[in-house]
Design a protein around this motif. Structure first.
Motif, PDB file in Angstrom:
ATOM      1  N   ALA A  24      10.371   5.153  -5.493  1.00  0.00           N
ATOM      2  CA  ALA A  24      11.403   4.667  -6.408  1.00  0.00           C
ATOM      3  C   ALA A  24      12.781   4.694  -5.750  1.00  0.00           C
ATOM      4  CB  ALA A  24      11.409   5.500  -7.684  1.00  0.00           C
ATOM      5  N   ILE A  25      13.052   5.717  -4.953  1.00  0.00           N
ATOM      6  CA  ILE A  25      14.322   5.791  -4.233  1.00  0.00           C
ATOM      7  C   ILE A  25      14.438   4.643  -3.240  1.00  0.00           C
ATOM      8  CG2 ILE A  25      15.607   7.153  -2.535  1.00  0.00           C
ATOM      9  CD1 ILE A  25      14.553   9.647  -4.050  1.00  0.00           C
ATOM     10  N   GLN A  26      13.352   4.364  -2.511  1.00  0.00           N
ATOM     11  CA  GLN A  26      13.377   3.243  -1.563  1.00  0.00           C
ATOM     12  C   GLN A  26      13.597   1.926  -2.287  1.00  0.00           C
ATOM     13  OE1 GLN A  26      13.522   3.460   1.672  1.00  0.00           O
ATOM     14  NE2 GLN A  26      13.270   5.657   1.612  1.00  0.00           N
ATOM     15  N   ALA A  27      12.997   1.774  -3.446  1.00  0.00           N
ATOM     16  CA  ALA A  27      13.153   0.533  -4.207  1.00  0.00           C
ATOM     17  C   ALA A  27      14.580   0.378  -4.710  1.00  0.00           C
ATOM     18  CB  ALA A  27      12.177   0.522  -5.381  1.00  0.00           C
ATOM     19  N   GLU A  28      15.164   1.473  -5.176  1.00  0.00           N
ATOM     20  CA  GLU A  28      16.505   1.416  -5.760  1.00  0.00           C
ATOM     21  C   GLU A  28      17.582   1.127  -4.719  1.00  0.00           C
ATOM     22  OE1 GLU A  28      19.391   1.542  -8.684  1.00  0.00           O
ATOM     23  OE2 GLU A  28      17.236   1.678  -8.991  1.00  0.00           O
ATOM     24  N   PHE A  29      17.531   1.804  -3.598  1.00  0.00           N
ATOM     25  CA  PHE A  29      18.634   1.744  -2.652  1.00  0.00           C
ATOM     26  C   PHE A  29      18.410   0.820  -1.465  1.00  0.00           C
ATOM     27  CE2 PHE A  29      19.134   5.862  -4.762  1.00  0.00           C
ATOM     28  CZ  PHE A  29      20.379   5.655  -5.302  1.00  0.00           C
ATOM     29  N   SER A  30      17.179   0.446  -1.170  1.00  0.00           N
ATOM     30  CA  SER A  30      16.921  -0.393  -0.006  1.00  0.00           C
ATOM     31  C   SER A  30      16.256  -1.713  -0.346  1.00  0.00           C
ATOM     32  CB  SER A  30      16.036   0.358   0.998  1.00  0.00           C
ATOM     33  OG  SER A  30      16.686   1.526   1.431  1.00  0.00           O
ATOM     34  N   GLY A  31      15.934  -1.937  -1.609  1.00  0.00           N
ATOM     35  CA  GLY A  31      15.385  -3.219  -2.017  1.00  0.00           C
ATOM     36  C   GLY A  31      13.895  -3.398  -1.769  1.00  0.00           C
ATOM     37  N   TRP A  32      13.172  -2.321  -1.469  1.00  0.00           N
ATOM     38  CA  TRP A  32      11.736  -2.423  -1.218  1.00  0.00           C
ATOM     39  C   TRP A  32      10.979  -2.456  -2.529  1.00  0.00           C
ATOM     40  CZ3 TRP A  32      10.177  -3.462   3.550  1.00  0.00           C
ATOM     41  CH2 TRP A  32      10.986  -3.117   4.617  1.00  0.00           C
ATOM     42  N   GLU A  33       9.847  -3.146  -2.529  1.00  0.00           N
ATOM     43  CA  GLU A  33       8.923  -3.129  -3.667  1.00  0.00           C
ATOM     44  C   GLU A  33       7.540  -2.806  -3.147  1.00  0.00           C
ATOM     45  OE1 GLU A  33       7.667  -7.787  -4.142  1.00  0.00           O
ATOM     46  OE2 GLU A  33       9.450  -7.095  -5.207  1.00  0.00           O
ATOM     47  N   LEU A  34       6.729  -2.271  -4.029  1.00  0.00           N
ATOM     48  CA  LEU A  34       5.385  -1.851  -3.662  1.00  0.00           C
ATOM     49  C   LEU A  34       4.478  -3.065  -3.550  1.00  0.00           C
ATOM     50  CD1 LEU A  34       3.672   0.698  -3.211  1.00  0.00           C
ATOM     51  CD2 LEU A  34       3.146   0.641  -5.634  1.00  0.00           C
ATOM     52  N   ALA A  35       3.844  -3.236  -2.402  1.00  0.00           N
ATOM     53  CA  ALA A  35       2.919  -4.345  -2.199  1.00  0.00           C
ATOM     54  C   ALA A  35       1.468  -3.885  -2.352  1.00  0.00           C
ATOM     55  CB  ALA A  35       3.124  -4.969  -0.818  1.00  0.00           C
ATOM     56  N   ARG A  36       1.164  -2.674  -1.817  1.00  0.00           N
ATOM     57  CA  ARG A  36      -0.222  -2.201  -1.857  1.00  0.00           C
ATOM     58  C   ARG A  36      -0.266  -0.698  -1.604  1.00  0.00           C
ATOM     59  NH1 ARG A  36      -3.749  -4.170   2.962  1.00  0.00           N
ATOM     60  NH2 ARG A  36      -1.789  -5.249   3.120  1.00  0.00           N
ATOM     61  N   VAL A  37      -1.222  -0.029  -2.239  1.00  0.00           N
ATOM     62  CA  VAL A  37      -1.483   1.393  -1.987  1.00  0.00           C
ATOM     63  C   VAL A  37      -2.975   1.560  -1.781  1.00  0.00           C
ATOM     64  CG1 VAL A  37      -1.399   3.745  -2.903  1.00  0.00           C
ATOM     65  CG2 VAL A  37       0.435   2.150  -3.425  1.00  0.00           C
ATOM     66  N   ARG A  38      -3.334   2.274  -0.726  1.00  0.00           N
ATOM     67  CA  ARG A  38      -4.736   2.615  -0.480  1.00  0.00           C
ATOM     68  C   ARG A  38      -4.850   4.125  -0.435  1.00  0.00           C
ATOM     69  NH1 ARG A  38      -6.888  -0.295   4.671  1.00  0.00           N
ATOM     70  NH2 ARG A  38      -8.792   0.669   3.935  1.00  0.00           N
ATOM     71  N   LEU A  39      -5.765   4.666  -1.214  1.00  0.00           N
ATOM     72  CA  LEU A  39      -6.019   6.103  -1.234  1.00  0.00           C
ATOM     73  C   LEU A  39      -7.304   6.366  -0.462  1.00  0.00           C
ATOM     74  CD1 LEU A  39      -5.314   8.924  -2.287  1.00  0.00           C
ATOM     75  CD2 LEU A  39      -6.627   8.380  -4.336  1.00  0.00           C
ATOM     76  N   PHE A  40      -7.225   7.247   0.539  1.00  0.00           N
ATOM     77  CA  PHE A  40      -8.381   7.558   1.370  1.00  0.00           C
ATOM     78  C   PHE A  40      -9.061   8.837   0.881  1.00  0.00           C
ATOM     79  CE2 PHE A  40      -5.661   4.968   4.070  1.00  0.00           C
ATOM     80  CZ  PHE A  40      -6.570   4.032   4.529  1.00  0.00           C
ATOM     81  N   ARG A  41     -10.276   9.050   1.326  1.00  0.00           N
ATOM     82  CA  ARG A  41     -11.062  10.206   0.879  1.00  0.00           C
ATOM     83  C   ARG A  41     -10.419  11.538   1.210  1.00  0.00           C
ATOM     84  NH1 ARG A  41     -17.478   9.112   1.690  1.00  0.00           N
ATOM     85  NH2 ARG A  41     -17.539   7.215   0.461  1.00  0.00           N
ATOM     86  N   GLY A  43      -7.367  12.196   0.999  1.00  0.00           N
ATOM     87  CA  GLY A  43      -6.192  12.387   0.164  1.00  0.00           C
ATOM     88  C   GLY A  43      -4.939  11.705   0.662  1.00  0.00           C
ATOM     89  N   THR A  44      -4.966  11.145   1.865  1.00  0.00           N
ATOM     90  CA  THR A  44      -3.789  10.434   2.360  1.00  0.00           C
ATOM     91  C   THR A  44      -3.683   9.073   1.685  1.00  0.00           C
ATOM     92  OG1 THR A  44      -4.991   9.495   4.223  1.00  0.00           O
ATOM     93  CG2 THR A  44      -3.845  11.561   4.616  1.00  0.00           C
ATOM     94  N   ARG A  45      -2.454   8.597   1.597  1.00  0.00           N
ATOM     95  CA  ARG A  45      -2.202   7.282   1.011  1.00  0.00           C
ATOM     96  C   ARG A  45      -1.567   6.386   2.051  1.00  0.00           C
ATOM     97  NH1 ARG A  45      -0.729  10.936  -2.897  1.00  0.00           N
ATOM     98  NH2 ARG A  45      -1.680  10.654  -4.928  1.00  0.00           N
ATOM     99  N   GLN A  46      -2.038   5.169   2.134  1.00  0.00           N
ATOM    100  CA  GLN A  46      -1.403   4.160   2.973  1.00  0.00           C
ATOM    101  C   GLN A  46      -0.667   3.216   2.029  1.00  0.00           C
ATOM    102  OE1 GLN A  46      -4.042   1.761   5.265  1.00  0.00           O
ATOM    103  NE2 GLN A  46      -2.388   0.825   6.422  1.00  0.00           N
ATOM    104  N   VAL A  47       0.645   3.154   2.172  1.00  0.00           N
ATOM    105  CA  VAL A  47       1.500   2.379   1.288  1.00  0.00           C
ATOM    106  C   VAL A  47       2.104   1.229   2.080  1.00  0.00           C
ATOM    107  CG1 VAL A  47       3.549   2.476  -0.178  1.00  0.00           C
ATOM    108  CG2 VAL A  47       2.043   4.449  -0.029  1.00  0.00           C
ATOM    109  N   MET A  48       2.104   0.051   1.507  1.00  0.00           N
ATOM    110  CA  MET A  48       2.748  -1.101   2.124  1.00  0.00           C
ATOM    111  C   MET A  48       3.887  -1.533   1.206  1.00  0.00           C
ATOM    112  SD  MET A  48       2.650  -3.116   4.759  1.00  0.00           S
ATOM    113  CE  MET A  48       1.014  -2.956   5.417  1.00  0.00           C
ATOM    114  N   LEU A  49       5.106  -1.461   1.737  1.00  0.00           N
ATOM    115  CA  LEU A  49       6.285  -1.903   1.007  1.00  0.00           C
ATOM    116  C   LEU A  49       6.697  -3.269   1.524  1.00  0.00           C
ATOM    117  CD1 LEU A  49       8.387   1.380   1.144  1.00  0.00           C
ATOM    118  CD2 LEU A  49       6.912   0.596  -0.697  1.00  0.00           C
TER     119      LEU A  49
END
Length: 63
Positions: A24-41, A43-49
């Motif tokens: 949310a901080i990245q979205a507010e101040f840098s203009g990024w939006e969430l494109a995709r989230v992958r949750l691995f077994r 517990g790590t998450r791969q996020v694409m902004l």
């Protein structure tokens, strides 16, 4: 539209609320939006902004 993408990997010790607050901080101040989230077994998450590519410079990601 032309987008630029920023991949992030969040470790398994980052809980869901903390990850949501960081994104949310990245979205507010840098203009990024969430494109995709992958949750691995493990517990790590791969996020694409993504954000629209503009001719003027924009702030980058802060970690």
């Amino acid at each position: 539209m032309d987008y630029e993408y920023a991949p992030l990997r969040l470790p398994s010790n980052v809980d869901r609320l903390t990850a949501a607050a960081q994104l949310a901080i990245q979205a507010e101040f840098s203009g990024w939006e969430l494109a995709r989230v992958r949750l691995f077994r493990d517990g790590t998450r791969q996020v694409m902004l993504r954000r629209r590519r503009l001719n003027q410079p924009q702030p980058g990601l802060s970690y």
